[in-house]
Design an enzyme around this catalytic site. Sequence first.
Site, PDB file in Angstrom:
ATOM      1  N   ASP A 112       0.824  -1.172   0.019  1.00 21.56           N
ATOM      2  CA  ASP A 112      -0.267   0.116  -0.039  1.00 21.56           C
ATOM      3  C   ASP A 112       0.939   1.313  -0.073  1.00 21.56           C
ATOM      4  O   ASP A 112       0.189   2.452  -0.066  1.00 21.56           O
ATOM      5  CB  ASP A 112      -1.020  -0.102   1.086  1.00 21.56           C
ATOM      6  CG  ASP A 112      -0.103  -0.171   2.637  1.00 21.56           C
ATOM      7  OD1 ASP A 112       0.977   0.154   2.570  1.00 21.56           O
ATOM      8  OD2 ASP A 112      -0.828  -0.777   3.448  1.00 21.56           O
ATOM      9  N   HIS A 127       6.124  -8.294  -1.101  1.00 22.99           N
ATOM     10  CA  HIS A 127       4.972  -8.787  -1.868  1.00 22.99           C
ATOM     11  C   HIS A 127       4.775  -8.066  -3.111  1.00 22.99           C
ATOM     12  O   HIS A 127       3.873  -7.714  -3.676  1.00 22.99           O
ATOM     13  CB  HIS A 127       3.629  -9.023  -1.223  1.00 22.99           C
ATOM     14  CG  HIS A 127       3.808 -10.195  -0.153  1.00 22.99           C
ATOM     15  ND1 HIS A 127       2.526 -10.348   0.647  1.00 22.99           N
ATOM     16  CD2 HIS A 127       4.694 -11.178   0.063  1.00 22.99           C
ATOM     17  CE1 HIS A 127       2.930 -11.442   1.341  1.00 22.99           C
ATOM     18  NE2 HIS A 127       4.116 -12.046   0.965  1.00 22.99           N
ATOM     19  N   CYS A 168       2.266  -3.760 -23.044  1.00 24.14           N
ATOM     20  CA  CYS A 168       3.576  -3.928 -23.148  1.00 24.14           C
ATOM     21  C   CYS A 168       4.403  -3.493 -24.620  1.00 24.14           C
ATOM     22  O   CYS A 168       3.856  -3.990 -25.542  1.00 24.14           O
ATOM     23  CB  CYS A 168       4.147  -5.653 -22.928  1.00 24.14           C
ATOM     24  SG  CYS A 168       6.063  -5.695 -22.932  1.00 24.14           S
ATOM     25  N   SER A 212       0.594 -12.269  10.652  1.00 23.12           N
ATOM     26  CA  SER A 212       0.415 -13.771  11.210  1.00 23.12           C
ATOM     27  C   SER A 212       1.460 -14.833  10.535  1.00 23.12           C
ATOM     28  O   SER A 212       1.197 -15.726  10.981  1.00 23.12           O
ATOM     29  CB  SER A 212      -1.118 -14.160  11.065  1.00 23.12           C
ATOM     30  OG  SER A 212      -1.506 -14.406   9.672  1.00 23.12           O
TER      31      SER A 212
END
Length: 274
Positions: A112, A127, A168, A212
């Site tokens: 984010d 990530h 692309c 977690s």
Amino acid sequence: MKERLEEIIHQIYHKEKRNLFTFLTGAGISSDSGIPTYRGIDGIWVKGTQFHKPEEFGTLKYFKQNPEEVLQYSLFRKKMFEDSEPNQSHFELAEIENMLQDRFHLITQNIDNLHRRSGTQRIYEIHGNNREIKCSNGCKEILNLPEEIKGKNIDEDLTKRDIELLTCQNCGHWMRPNILWFDEYYDEKTNKRFSSLKVAKNSGILFIVGTSGATSLPIAIAETALKYGATIVDINTEDNNFTELIKNKKNKLIIREKSTEVLKVIKEINKNLN
Ligand SMILES: [Zn+2]
């Protein structure tokens, strides 16, 4: 909690080697900014009358079948991220980095951008992130999402120009967000797999905040840190996969309090170091 933290931090601060202060963060740290967790109930993406679970649409397979829908979702999230603000936990971490400088590293699972917006610089986004795109056909280059492409409301479709810009230039296939999907593996280019494990190896202390440990690299980071002698501090509201990993180990501290409060304490302890 404070005394034990003080003891650990002082000890690591004065170590000659393997003395990095590393923070591993996840969705929990952004929840105060109003960002729903990816897997949570509120993370479910509703398109028309179709409900999709993240594990279903957050995949390369789904993207290949429904590229426009996934890109639209990504731009919807872009708007949500941009409309959110970093919270106190993000700012505490940025201040801790200011004090520790090169001894500080932040490994985050969040895409984010809130850590960067709060000022943190030594950051590994394992990530990936939602600011960049890459070719879905494997062309190597990673590009910034063109500024011309704006965040979208949930019912807004891609424009012709968006589609042009999301093609692309090299091979004509769709561009895709530079994030990790559920059916993909961690690599170095998008996920900093090797550099984050290297940081783990050289850490004296690994703080785990608001995550977690549902995916493999974060767990491998904790295992590596442990193996090379780091102390692990688990700052979460409830027991999780990391707790399972450290519960029988000596070098650990488990804290079940709000991250903002704990980070404030860590900052105060760091102020008085030397
Ligand atoms: Zn390409």
